[in-house]
Design a protein around this motif. Structure first.
Motif, mmCIF file in Angstrom:
data_model
loop_
_atom_site.group_PDB
_atom_site.id
_atom_site.type_symbol
_atom_site.label_atom_id
_atom_site.label_comp_id
_atom_site.label_asym_id
_atom_site.label_seq_id
_atom_site.Cartn_x
_atom_site.Cartn_y
_atom_site.Cartn_z
ATOM 1 N N GLN A 63 0.830 -1.200 0.000
ATOM 2 C CA GLN A 63 0.000 0.000 0.000
ATOM 3 C C GLN A 63 0.868 1.255 0.000
ATOM 4 O O GLN A 63 0.568 2.242 -0.693
ATOM 5 N N HIS A 64 1.945 1.216 0.774
ATOM 6 C CA HIS A 64 2.883 2.351 0.810
ATOM 7 C C HIS A 64 3.541 2.542 -0.552
ATOM 8 O O HIS A 64 3.660 3.676 -1.042
ATOM 9 N N ARG A 66 2.389 1.690 -3.489
ATOM 10 C CA ARG A 66 1.413 2.217 -4.444
ATOM 11 C C ARG A 66 1.256 3.725 -4.281
ATOM 12 O O ARG A 66 1.153 4.466 -5.271
ATOM 13 N N ALA A 67 1.244 4.180 -3.037
ATOM 14 C CA ALA A 67 1.119 5.613 -2.784
ATOM 15 C C ALA A 67 2.326 6.370 -3.326
ATOM 16 O O ALA A 67 2.181 7.438 -3.948
ATOM 17 N N GLU A 68 3.530 5.823 -3.115
ATOM 18 C CA GLU A 68 4.737 6.487 -3.608
ATOM 19 C C GLU A 68 4.813 6.413 -5.133
ATOM 20 O O GLU A 68 5.312 7.341 -5.789
ATOM 21 N N ASP A 70 2.232 6.565 -7.051
ATOM 22 C CA ASP A 70 1.322 7.612 -7.513
ATOM 23 C C ASP A 70 1.968 8.997 -7.425
ATOM 24 O O ASP A 70 1.720 9.860 -8.277
#
Length: 212
Positions: A63-64, A66-68, A70
């Protein structure tokens, strides 16, 4: 000798071909033993290997990441954004396990032979251990993917890594359906591998070569 060169050139940064099948314990031990056999400045062996099998940890890290991803994607536009969108990051969840390789600058100290003039020599040693691990895994018919879309402080907190220890690499590891003949970044049109002639210099730096 031929087999060594074959493994070097067959090695790939795997993102989308993991099967999720388990890795036998003796195979994992051989791979980690190969990594631990890497040369290190002052024989400091400044690495540690955190083997991650817990699905909850993998999910939190994914999840981390994916955020980075983005965050980086938002800096792109046009063709670059389209090319980047085709590059997978799901190896974190799809691989059999992950290995986080860390760097402890206090290992072998306080005086580390050979590091007094080049502070990063210990970090270079960790990279050699990673390369040993990667080649050993390739020889074992396994795939490795190096994940770099993360913040070090996040990973340090997630795994309880001491504050003075630096997480250098999150490596996805496991059986794969195949290794691509052409690296992903070339296949997806992100960049092309340059020729050896562009980066070899004789005696002195050759100006202008990087513009060829």
């Amino acid at each position: 000798m031929h087999e060594l060169y074959e493994v070097i050139h067959r090695r790939r940064d795997v993102r989308g071909q993991f099967t999720g099948e388990p890795i036998p314990d003796d195979t994992l031990d051989r791979i980690l033993t190969a990594a631990h056999a890497a040369p290190s400045v002052g024989l400091s062996q400044p690495w540690d290997f955190v083997v991650i099998r817990d699905p909850a940890l993998k999910t939190a890290f994914h999840q981390h990441v994916r955020a980075e991803r983005d965050v980086f994607a938002a800096t792109l536009d046009g063709d670059a954004a389209t090319r980047f969108a085709r590059i997978k990051i799901d190896g974190v969840l799809e691989s059999s396990l992950s290995i986080v390789v860390t760097y402890d600058p206090s290992r072998g100290g306080p005086a580390v032979l050979g590091r007094h003039a080049i502070a990063d020599a210990g970090l270079y040693s960790v990279c050699l251990a990673i390369q040993n691990l990667w080649l050993a895994a390739t020889a074992e018919q396994l795939g490795v993917g190096w994940v770099s879309f993360y913040r070090e402080d996040f990973l340090r907190g997630l795994l309880g890594i001491p504050s003075h220890v630096r997480p250098v690499a999150w490596l996805c590891l496991g059986p794969v359906t195949h290794l691509e003949r052409v690296p992903d970044l070339e296949r997806h049109g992100w960049r092309r591998r340059g020729p050896l002639s562009r980066v070899v210099h004789d005696d002195r730096w050759s100006s202008g070569r990087e513009c060829e």
